[in-house]
Write an enzyme that holds these catalytic residues in place. Structure first.
Site, short mmCIF file in Angstrom:
data_model
loop_
_atom_site.label_atom_id
_atom_site.label_comp_id
_atom_site.label_asym_id
_atom_site.label_seq_id
_atom_site.Cartn_x
_atom_site.Cartn_y
_atom_site.Cartn_z
N LYS A 74 -90.15 -3.02 -12.94
CA LYS A 74 -90.30 -1.79 -12.38
C LYS A 74 -91.83 -1.09 -12.86
CE LYS A 74 -85.66 -0.06 -12.38
NZ LYS A 74 -84.64 1.21 -12.56
N ASP A 110 -84.40 7.03 -8.85
CA ASP A 110 -83.42 7.17 -10.08
C ASP A 110 -83.24 8.59 -10.23
OD1 ASP A 110 -82.70 4.67 -10.22
OD2 ASP A 110 -84.40 4.49 -11.86
#
Ligand code: ATR
Length: 281
Positions: A74, A110
């Site tokens: 990420k 997220d």
């Protein structure tokens, strides 16, 4: 961004190392089928040292229009993107990539997924003064971002290693306060939201016994962990007569913006999808 009427085939991926535990293929392939799209969504197992080459191939117009990125890529995905958005910049990590006009764009969904899950289950959840977030890792950052962006006045981050919570307080500004685990009982008083972002209770692992009785009357307790669906924190909270929201909805909702970017349709999160993922757990 592709137009929803576009019929051109589109392929997307999820990459991680390992990637075999990812539920993303199940979610996106369910939507591809439901909306009768001709594209694909494939798991790509890519080692750390291979990841830059994978991104180069994406940028040079290979097979994929974009995809999801999971652990451990990420941060690198964020660094290699040409156009990370403000959300990804703040988190220093990206989980969703897409090509547009020859450039690699990146965001992180997220925090969107966290807020959308609570919005769906308890609209108005953010009309509170105080939130308590247990944990100070990557998941905690996204939750802090979501809660702060809803305008919650006080966000208390409690972590076993206090220094990591302090780093987050420095990063996210004056609304965010850092504490060691010993302060948990004190900061929970009158809080309207408690979120576990640690791995405590995951897959039957160790947990903490918590007293939720001092939370505000209509407080919500939620958990980032969704295996098991009813985590030890949620079980304790329900035994104490508290309202809970499980973490599966966050996983499902965080997938929505990516699907829309690649395939041009904003998919819905419904009970059928939820049941499908639960069946596979
Ligand atoms: P992620 O990116 O998924 O959030 P992470 O960066 O490894 O994962 O963070 C895990 C979080 O769980 C951290 O807040 C960690 O606390 P430390 O910063 O002190 O390591 C927390 N955590 C993991 N195991 C824990 C335990 N047994 N007790 C308390 N906290 C724990």
């Amino acid at each position: 961004m592709p137009d929803s009427r576009e019929t051109k085939r589109c392929d997307a991926f999820v990459t991680g190392w390992p990637v075999k535990h990812s539920r993303s293929p199940l979610i996106h392939n369910h939507w591809l089928k439901r909306y009768a799209l001709s594209g694909s969504y494939t798991a790509e197992s890519v080692a750390v040292e291979e990841f830059p080459a994978f991104i180069s191939a994406l940028k040079s117009g290979g097979r994929y229009r974009g995809g999801n990125v999971t652990i451990p890529h990420k941060e690198t995905a964020f660094q290699l993107a040409d156009r990370p958005d403000e959300i990804a910049k703040e988190l220093g990590a990206a989980n969703t990539l897409w090509m547009a006009d020859g450039l690699l764009h990146a965001t992180n969904t997220d925090s969107f997924g966290f807020a959308a899950n609570l919005d769906e289950r308890h609209p108005g959840w953010a009309k509170i003064n105080r939130a308590v977030i247990l944990g100070a890792g990557g998941a905690s950052r996204a939750v802090i971002q979501a809660v702060r962006d809803q305008g919650v006045a006080e966000i208390h981050v409690v972590n076993r290693t206090r220094g990591r919570a302090e780093d987050l307080a420095d990063r996210f500004g004056p609304k965010v306060h850092a504490h060691a685990l010993g302060a948990l009982g004190e900061v929970m008083k009158e809080a309207g939201l408690f979120v576990n972002t640690t791995s405590l209770g995951m897959n039957g692992g160790e947990t903490l016994e918590l007293d939720f009785s001092t939370l505000a009357e209509r407080a919500l307790i939620t958990d980032i962990v969704y295996v098991p669906l009813k985590t030890p924190f949620l079980i304790q909270a329900e035994r104490q007569g508290r309202q809970t929201v499980d973490g599966l909805g966050m996983l499902l909702h965080q997938a929505v913006p990516g699907f829309e970017k690649w395939f041009g349709i904003r998919p819905s999160v419904d009970e059928e999808l939820r049941s499908l993922v639960i069946e596979e757990m």
